[in-house]
Design an enzyme around this catalytic site. Sequence first.
Site, PDB file in Angstrom:
ATOM      1  CG  ASN A  83       4.673   4.298   4.147  1.00 61.40           C
ATOM      2  OD1 ASN A  83       5.439   4.831   3.339  1.00 61.40           O
ATOM      3  ND2 ASN A  83       4.437   2.993   4.158  1.00 61.40           N
TER       4      ASN A  83
ATOM      5  CE  LYS B 196       1.709   2.322   1.957  1.00 56.65           C
ATOM      6  NZ  LYS B 196       0.789   1.200   1.918  1.00 56.65           N
TER       7      LYS B 196
ATOM      8  CG  HIS C 128       5.545  -1.280   4.530  1.00 60.68           C
ATOM      9  ND1 HIS C 128       4.782  -1.894   3.564  1.00 60.68           N
ATOM     10  CD2 HIS C 128       4.732  -0.385   5.149  1.00 60.68           C
ATOM     11  CE1 HIS C 128       3.556  -1.375   3.594  1.00 60.68           C
ATOM     12  NE2 HIS C 128       3.499  -0.463   4.543  1.00 60.68           N
TER      13      HIS C 128
ATOM     14  CD  GLU D 146       2.931  -1.344   0.471  1.00 64.51           C
ATOM     15  OE1 GLU D 146       3.726  -0.397   0.334  1.00 64.51           O
ATOM     16  OE2 GLU D 146       1.751  -1.191   0.848  1.00 64.51           O
TER      17      GLU D 146
ATOM     18  CD  GLU E 296       1.785  -0.722   8.492  1.00 62.31           C
ATOM     19  OE1 GLU E 296       1.219   0.367   8.452  1.00 62.31           O
ATOM     20  OE2 GLU E 296       2.568  -1.116   7.613  1.00 62.31           O
TER      21      GLU E 296
ATOM     22  CB  SER F  44      -7.573   0.854   6.021  1.00 60.77           C
ATOM     23  OG  SER F  44      -7.221   0.178   4.831  1.00 60.77           O
TER      24      SER F  44
HETATM   25  P1  PGA Z   1      -2.806   2.324   4.422  1.00 60.27           P
HETATM   26  O1  PGA Z   1      -1.260   1.921   4.482  1.00 60.27           O
HETATM   27  O2  PGA Z   1      -3.060   3.284   5.550  1.00 60.27           O
HETATM   28  O3  PGA Z   1      -2.996   2.956   3.063  1.00 60.27           O
HETATM   29  O4  PGA Z   1      -3.579   1.062   4.588  1.00 60.27           O
HETATM   30  C1  PGA Z   1      -0.614   1.717   5.704  1.00 60.27           C
HETATM   31  C2  PGA Z   1       0.812   1.318   5.456  1.00 60.27           C
HETATM   32  O5  PGA Z   1       1.067   0.569   4.513  1.00 60.27           O
HETATM   33  O6  PGA Z   1       1.734   1.727   6.191  1.00 60.27           O
END
Ligand code: PGA
Length: 270
Positions: free
Chosen positions: A26, A28, A115, A117, A187, A233
């Site tokens: 992803n 983003k 997601h 976010e 997540e 992460s």
């Molecule tokens: P990250 O993001 O691996 O940077 O923690 C994961 C995600 O938001 O899909």
Amino acid sequence: MVLLLRKMTYFHNKNFLMRKKIVAGNWKMNKVLDEAVALTSELVNMAKDEVRNDAKIILCPPAIYLTTIQKYIENEPNFALAAQNCSDKVSGAFTGEISAQMLQSIGVQYVLIGHSERRQYFNETNALLAEKVNTALANGVSPIFCCGESLEQRQNDDYIGFVKNQLTESLFHLSEEQLKSVVIAYEPIWAIGTGLTASAEQAQDMHAALRAHIASKYGADVADEISILYGGSVTAASAPELFAAPDIDGGLVGGASLKSREFTNIIKAR
Ligand code: PGA
């Protein structure tokens, strides 16, 4: 005889046979066009040279690059494309939005839905996400449905119930056939972009609980077919242990998917 027995075990191991192993990146809201193209070419070349497993590699670039990236992966059977979002509406006067039908029309096979976010910054609710799931499926685009609890919820006794409820409210109206087209990504919000990965044990516990939750509604055979990815992460260092857990079928990777070397190493861990 031994070989035959081994083969029978192989074919009876439903999880191995039926669940797709997936590593999704992803991106983003990162990278300008040249950087997006360079990352894709590097990934395709590294995968050709180094990836020997059957993992499906799903790239989730910003929507504006989908058609361009498509050209770089169209002859690569392991690679697929996902959008990071789609509208809950079918079409019409919704300026700035992108419909599932548009994604389907340019050959996008997957879409991230829910997601954290988007839940947090765009106020997406479980009910709205159910609509997005419906329009994606109606257009033959498979949702990668994201779920997960905040740190505050994790400190509360019923954090597993909270995540189960996200599935109940956004997915459990689906038919069995529809659900089989959905990929789930667990997540934990406290692990996203923070460098704090859930331990393999914490992730496995949640994945097993979610699979059991799906089984309680759709039966164990259906639950066994659903790929449940872990996200938060994930790095090349943490991936092997996470991906070895029985109910973790791959990863949804943010930050580490922006670097071709690191992401390829994660794919190889699958
Ligand atoms: P990250 O993001 O691996 O940077 O923690 C994961 C995600 O938001 O899909």
